[in-house]
Structure formats: C-alpha cells, structure tokens
Motif scaffolding. Structure first.
Motif, PDB file in Angstrom:
ATOM      1  N   TYR A 143     -95.643  53.399  -8.455  1.00 29.52           N
ATOM      2  CA  TYR A 143     -96.121  54.627  -9.093  1.00 29.52           C
ATOM      3  C   TYR A 143     -97.227  54.326 -10.106  1.00 29.52           C
ATOM      4  N   THR A 156     -97.626  61.789  -7.396  1.00 28.54           N
ATOM      5  CA  THR A 156     -97.166  60.543  -8.010  1.00 28.54           C
ATOM      6  C   THR A 156     -96.436  60.859  -9.306  1.00 28.54           C
ATOM      7  N   THR A 205     -98.053  55.802  -3.667  1.00 27.62           N
ATOM      8  CA  THR A 205     -97.080  56.817  -4.082  1.00 27.62           C
ATOM      9  C   THR A 205     -95.882  56.835  -3.146  1.00 27.62           C
ATOM     10  N   ALA A 229    -100.344  53.509  -8.275  1.00 27.26           N
ATOM     11  CA  ALA A 229    -100.921  54.742  -7.717  1.00 27.26           C
ATOM     12  C   ALA A 229    -101.653  55.526  -8.804  1.00 27.26           C
ATOM     13  N   SER A 264    -103.968  55.693  -3.549  1.00 20.20           N
ATOM     14  CA  SER A 264    -102.920  56.321  -4.356  1.00 20.20           C
ATOM     15  C   SER A 264    -101.833  56.931  -3.479  1.00 20.20           C
TER      16      SER A 264
END
Length: 182
Positions: free
Chosen positions: A119, A132, A100, A122, A96
């Motif tokens: 995004y 995020t 991000t 993520a 993530s």
C-alpha cells in the motif's frame, strides 16, 4: 441501520449522513460484478468474450487492462491465487493499481506487514489512489488503528473522493467493525 460504539463515534465525528452512500453516476468504481472469469474459469484463465471460453490469462488476446480487471474481479470473489496469477501477467508491475491489489491480496491472506508495504509503495507511485487509501484504511481499522483509518478517510475526501466507492467501501468496513469481504 445498526452501528456499534466506536464506529458510531467515528461516524458522528466525521459528520456522516445517508447522502454519503448515494450511488455515484460513474459505476467504474463499484465492486466488479461476477462474470465467467470468476464463476467458471479455473485459476490462470479468464473469460474471452470473442471465443466464448476461458483462455490463459497470459494470452495475447488480453492486454494489461483486461488482466487487471480479471485480477480485481477474482480478488473480490475471494479467489486470491487466481487474482495473483492475473496480476503476475501484467507488464506494469510497479504501477499503483498492481501494488494496491498485491496489498489487498496480502491483507486478505493475513499478512498485514506485507500488505502495508504494498500500500505504501502504491501511494508513493500515486498519492491520489483512492482505492489504495480505502484498502489501507480497512487494514488499519482491522488492526485496531481507528485513527489511521479515519486519516485515510479524510485523505480520500480531501482528494475528491467524497461519495465514491473508495469512501463508501471504507465507511462500510468501519461500520461492520472491520469485517468485510473486500
């Protein structure tokens, strides 16, 4: 404090007050402070405290956490190419945090469709990633989707982020009409 039309309405509806901008006790979520990595090192390198010089970001002297911190610092400094190089050196490309910051870089480069893909990926990897949600909210706000930005703000708060950097950063971006350096 100067707040403009739509931003004022959004903040009023959300019940914002000055307490939301109190500095949290943990400073990990604050914007990174510039170090030699962003002020002295050329692209593809990061500062190594042990040797007191810039070292190739792919060096075994750095682990993925070091590389991520370098990527984050460089992104905040506006050094998008150098930040991408640091991200490229990280082993956990589907994490993530990497997704991000790939989204952050794409958004800053003006490629919202690509940023949004990163995004969303993520958030699929970690729905509780508050940064995020903050960056995605900023992108939505920049594109004129104020309701989408407010939805991300609500998610940040619902997931325990009230008063933290992700909430404050998104609120500051909304107050500034979507114009931010991050």
């Amino acid at each position: 404090m100067k707040i403009r039309g739509a931003s004022l309405a959004v903040l009023f509806v959300l019940g914002l007050n000055g307490a939301a901008f109190a500095v949290p006790s943990d400073t990990e979520d604050l914007p990174p402070k510039p170090t030699q990595t962003s002020t002295e090192c050329p692209d593809g390198k990061a500062w190594d405290k042990e040797s007191n010089r810039c070292i190739d970001i792919k060096s075994d002297l750095f682990d993925d956490d070091d590389r991520f911190l370098a990527a984050r610092e460089l992104a905040y400094a506006g050094r998008l190419t150098a930040s991408a190089q640091a991200l490229d050196a990280i082993g956990e490309q589907d994490s993530s945090r990497v997704l991000t910051y790939r989204g952050f870089l794409a958004r800053k480069a003006g490629d919202w469709p690509q940023a949004e893909k990163y995004y969303l990926a993520a958030l699929a990897a970690d729905p509780d990633s508050l940064m995020t949600r903050s960056y995605m909210g900023m992108g939505l706000f920049e594109r004129g989707d104020k309701a989408g930005a407010v939805d991300q703000l609500r998610e940040i708060r619902a997931r325990g982020g009230r008063g933290g950097w992700p909430e404050r950063a998104l609120l500051m971006a909304m107050r500034a009409g979507g114009k931010t350096s991050y």
